[in-house]
Design an enzyme around this catalytic site. Structure first.
Site, PDB file in Angstrom:
ATOM      1  N   ASP A 127       0.827  -1.216   0.000  1.00 22.43           N
ATOM      2  CA  ASP A 127       0.000   0.000   0.000  1.00 22.43           C
ATOM      3  C   ASP A 127       0.857   1.261   0.000  1.00 22.43           C
ATOM      4  O   ASP A 127       2.078   1.206   0.173  1.00 22.43           O
ATOM      5  CB  ASP A 127      -0.951   0.000   1.210  1.00 22.43           C
ATOM      6  CG  ASP A 127      -0.282  -0.484   2.488  1.00 22.43           C
ATOM      7  OD1 ASP A 127       0.958  -0.456   2.562  1.00 22.43           O
ATOM      8  OD2 ASP A 127      -1.000  -0.876   3.424  1.00 22.43           O
ATOM      9  N   ASP A 178      -7.437  -3.944  14.732  1.00 25.61           N
ATOM     10  CA  ASP A 178      -8.804  -4.301  14.321  1.00 25.61           C
ATOM     11  C   ASP A 178      -8.815  -5.435  13.291  1.00 25.61           C
ATOM     12  O   ASP A 178      -9.829  -5.706  12.655  1.00 25.61           O
ATOM     13  CB  ASP A 178      -9.519  -3.072  13.742  1.00 25.61           C
ATOM     14  CG  ASP A 178      -8.782  -2.481  12.549  1.00 25.61           C
ATOM     15  OD1 ASP A 178      -7.751  -3.058  12.128  1.00 25.61           O
ATOM     16  OD2 ASP A 178      -9.224  -1.441  12.020  1.00 25.61           O
ATOM     17  N   HIS A 201      -7.117  -5.543  10.444  1.00 23.89           N
ATOM     18  CA  HIS A 201      -6.938  -5.190   9.029  1.00 23.89           C
ATOM     19  C   HIS A 201      -5.642  -5.767   8.482  1.00 23.89           C
ATOM     20  O   HIS A 201      -4.678  -5.949   9.227  1.00 23.89           O
ATOM     21  CB  HIS A 201      -7.040  -3.670   8.797  1.00 23.89           C
ATOM     22  CG  HIS A 201      -5.909  -2.860   9.339  1.00 23.89           C
ATOM     23  ND1 HIS A 201      -6.100  -1.744  10.125  1.00 23.89           N
ATOM     24  CD2 HIS A 201      -4.568  -2.968   9.215  1.00 23.89           C
ATOM     25  CE1 HIS A 201      -4.926  -1.217  10.442  1.00 23.89           C
ATOM     26  NE2 HIS A 201      -3.984  -1.934   9.903  1.00 23.89           N
ATOM     27  N   GLU A 255      -9.616  -2.505   5.791  1.00 22.96           N
ATOM     28  CA  GLU A 255     -10.188  -2.336   7.130  1.00 22.96           C
ATOM     29  C   GLU A 255     -11.404  -3.252   7.294  1.00 22.96           C
ATOM     30  O   GLU A 255     -11.898  -3.815   6.321  1.00 22.96           O
ATOM     31  CB  GLU A 255     -10.665  -0.878   7.278  1.00 22.96           C
ATOM     32  CG  GLU A 255      -9.633   0.152   6.852  1.00 22.96           C
ATOM     33  CD  GLU A 255      -8.801   0.652   8.008  1.00 22.96           C
ATOM     34  OE1 GLU A 255      -8.602  -0.109   8.978  1.00 22.96           O
ATOM     35  OE2 GLU A 255      -8.344   1.796   7.940  1.00 22.96           O
TER      36      GLU A 255
HETATM   37  P1  PGA Z   1       2.240  -2.138  12.870  1.00 22.26           P
HETATM   38  O1  PGA Z   1       1.067  -1.946  11.830  1.00 22.26           O
HETATM   39  O2  PGA Z   1       3.170  -3.161  12.277  1.00 22.26           O
HETATM   40  O3  PGA Z   1       2.892  -0.802  12.974  1.00 22.26           O
HETATM   41  O4  PGA Z   1       1.621  -2.617  14.145  1.00 22.26           O
HETATM   42  C1  PGA Z   1       0.502  -3.055  11.215  1.00 22.26           C
HETATM   43  C2  PGA Z   1      -0.701  -2.659  10.400  1.00 22.26           C
HETATM   44  O5  PGA Z   1      -1.412  -1.706  10.759  1.00 22.26           O
HETATM   45  O6  PGA Z   1      -0.950  -3.324   9.386  1.00 22.26           O
END
Ligand code: PGA
Length: 263
Positions: free
Chosen positions: A72, A141, A143, A148
């Site tokens: 992304d 959450d 995602h 999401e």
């Molecule tokens: P993080 O983020 O590795 O900083 O916990 C993961 C994500 O939101 O996909």
């Protein structure tokens, strides 16, 4: 699904890096037949990248014939912006390894034609023969990439509006100023990730425990996008003790016993 349970973040990072290096070496990539990796940003994969850089610099694994597709990119951040994913990948991984610039793909969040960018991204993945190993992190959450809760479980690369929670959580990278966090992003879809030959998700820390519980013990649901991994033929979740702390003890024992079995 394989669930690899390690003591802590460092052990998860090492396991994940060793797995990636093993997969690349076993594939014997050439200029004609590259190994295709899907890559995440975020704090979780940093330890894995660090380990892979060390292995690359020690001559233990080469990225010369590895092609990468990032998951992304924010819309509206130029590649040189310190919070863009272009910048993150260059600083934390690409500039330290022997990857060829032409083999790096990251969605262009500065494009004027988002639809074309997304379609071209999917086409580029197909042209390379598909992704051999897609690596990802998860949000609290559940995602994956910027898919999401509520995202279609068969979605493809597209533009997404970020949830308020994600904007709040990412504000830490923008001087805690939510107004500076981009509100939209280009992201591969859940279907794009699921098309990969193999998918490895890394989740560490207590704040991922609920997502891991839903992902491993819950039913498949668009409200917990990680749960789609249950439908993948070769899905792996690498997590630490904190991330599995909400799983039933029997579930934890089951996966540990299977991985440690030497018979
Ligand atoms: P993080 O983020 O590795 O900083 O916990 C993961 C994500 O939101 O996909």
């Amino acid at each position: 699904m394989r669930v690899i349970i390690k003591k802590d973040y460092d052990e998860c990072s090492k396991w994940a890096a060793d797995f990636v290096a093993y997969k690349i070496k076993r594939f014997h990539p050439t200029a004609e037949k590259s190994f295709v990796l899907g890559l995440p940003t975020g704090s979780t994969p940093l330890g894995m990248y660090h380990n892979l850089i060390k292995q690359n610099q020690a001559g233990k694994v080469s990225f010369e014939n590895v092609v990468t597709f990032n998951m992304d990119e924010y819309i509206g951040l130029p590649p040189e912006h310190p919070q863009s994913y272009h910048y993150f990948m260059k600083e934390n991984f690409f500039k330290h390894i022997n990857i060829q610039q032409k083999n790096i793909h990251i969605p262009n969040g500065m494009t004027r034609d988002f639809e074309k960018e997304c379609q071209d991204y999917e086409t580029a993945i197909k042209k390379c023969g598909g992704v051999n190993l897609f690596i990802g992190g998860i949000g609290t959450d559940g995602h994956i990439a910027f898919n999401e809760p509520g995202s279609s479980l068969t979605s493809r690369t597209r533009i997404k509006t970020l949830r308020l929670d994600t904007i709040k959580s990412n504000a830490r990278f923008f001087d805690n100023d939510m107004t500076r966090v981009p509100k939209t992003a280009l992201t591969v879809g859940i279907g794009t990730i699921m098309d990969a030959e193999e998918v490895m998700i890394i989740a560490t820390g207590k704040n991922k425990a609920e997502a891991i519980k839903h992902g491993i013990e819950g039913s498949v649901s668009h409200m917990w996008p990680i749960s789609i991994l249950q439908m993948h033929q070769h899905g792996i979740i690498v997590c630490d003790e904190e991330a599995v702390s909400l799983l039933q003890p029997e579930t934890v024992n089951y996966f540990k016993e299977i991985e440690n079995r030497t018979l």
